[in-house]
Design an enzyme around this catalytic site. Structure first.
Site, short mmCIF file in Angstrom:
data_model
loop_
_atom_site.label_atom_id
_atom_site.label_comp_id
_atom_site.label_asym_id
_atom_site.label_seq_id
_atom_site.Cartn_x
_atom_site.Cartn_y
_atom_site.Cartn_z
N PHE A 176 58.91 -2.56 2.58
CA PHE A 176 60.32 -2.54 2.95
C PHE A 176 61.24 -2.70 1.75
O PHE A 176 62.45 -2.49 1.86
CB PHE A 176 60.63 -3.61 4.01
N ASP A 177 60.71 -3.09 0.61
CA ASP A 177 61.54 -3.23 -0.58
C ASP A 177 60.64 -3.28 -1.81
O ASP A 177 59.50 -3.75 -1.73
CB ASP A 177 62.39 -4.50 -0.50
N ILE A 202 65.21 -16.61 -0.21
CA ILE A 202 64.58 -17.26 0.93
C ILE A 202 63.70 -18.42 0.48
O ILE A 202 63.18 -18.44 -0.64
CB ILE A 202 63.75 -16.25 1.76
N TYR A 209 62.81 -15.06 7.11
CA TYR A 209 64.08 -14.77 7.78
C TYR A 209 64.14 -15.31 9.21
O TYR A 209 65.14 -15.10 9.91
CB TYR A 209 64.34 -13.26 7.78
#
Length: 244
Positions: free
Chosen positions: A175-176, A193, A219
């Site tokens: 995702f990144d 985070i 998250y």
């Protein structure tokens, strides 16, 4: 700052999810409906046509970023036409408010179910992963495996660090990635985070680790946009390059 890009995207902490004013104004047009088939190709020749298309892109991107993944684009276009033609809305204020409330209730229920499923899957994975050779689990549930040991200093929460990383879901979906952007990323360690803060404060400069972050240190129930769902456990490959 030398060659490191300040605007890159480390896993920043998120604020609580809420319906922004733009979304609230458009929810009545959505109600969970999928977009219809594409209409006739628009003309994008004049300045006004290009400006109008640009505004539409901005609205669509904002709605997607705020969690509204499905919308009836024909209804959206009709609402815009009614506003600019000074026509009375086709729904009453009460009907609009009811549509918003129904959408929020349905979305909340759906997210709650997904959060429970993701949390169970993450816990099962971590329990199994903890038995693998080389995997270390910290008291707060973070897991890591050393791919390359560094011999430099370790950062504190007040430090600014430079890292290369990949972020993946447990199924391997990326995702990144700073590698994908072609350069490492730089950020204040205290701004990311909790799982990253904990891991990086254990890593000497020069380290290259696999890190698994439970949902509670990532998250949580809110997730992060469309890429990371609620209560998802995440896998990162992190290289600590420098403490600024």
């Amino acid at each position: 700052m030398n060659h490191h890009r300040e605007g890159a995207r480390p896993p920043l902490r998120r604020t609580a999810w809420r319906i922004a004013p733009l979304v609230a104004g458009c929810l009545v047009l959505a109600a969970g409906m999928r977009a219809p088939a594409a209409a006739e190709e628009p003309r994008l020749e004049s300045m006004l046509q290009r400006l109008s298309y640009t505004v539409g892109i901005q609205i669509g991107q904002s709605l997607r970023q705020q969690g509204l993944d499905e919308i009836d684009t024909a209804a959206l276009a009709a609402a815009l036409e009614d506003v600019y033609a000074d026509r009375e809305p086709r729904l009453t204020l009460e009907e609009m408010q009811a549509a918003q409330m129904a959408y929020v209730a349905e979305s909340t229920a759906r997210q709650s179910q997904q959060a429970e499923a993701n949390l169970a899957a993450g816990r099962a994975f971590l329990a199994s992963n903890a038995e693998n050779e080389g995997v270390v689990q910290t008291p707060d549930g973070l897991q890591y495996r050393i791919l390359r040991a560094g011999d430099g200093a370790t950062p504190t929460a007040e430090d600014r660090v430079v890292v290369h990383y990949r972020g993946m879901l447990l199924d391997g979906t990326e995702f990144d990635s700073s590698h994908g952007r072609g350069e490492p990323t730089e950020f204040m360690l205290g701004a990311v985070i909790p799982g990253w803060q904990a891991a990086l404060q254990l890593m000497p400069v020069g380290s290259h680790w696999d890190v698994w972050v439970p949902a509670e240190l990532a998250y949580g129930e809110q997730g992060a946009g469309g890429a990371i769902g609620p209560n998802q456990t995440l896998h990162f490959e992190i290289e600590l390059l420098e403490i600024k």
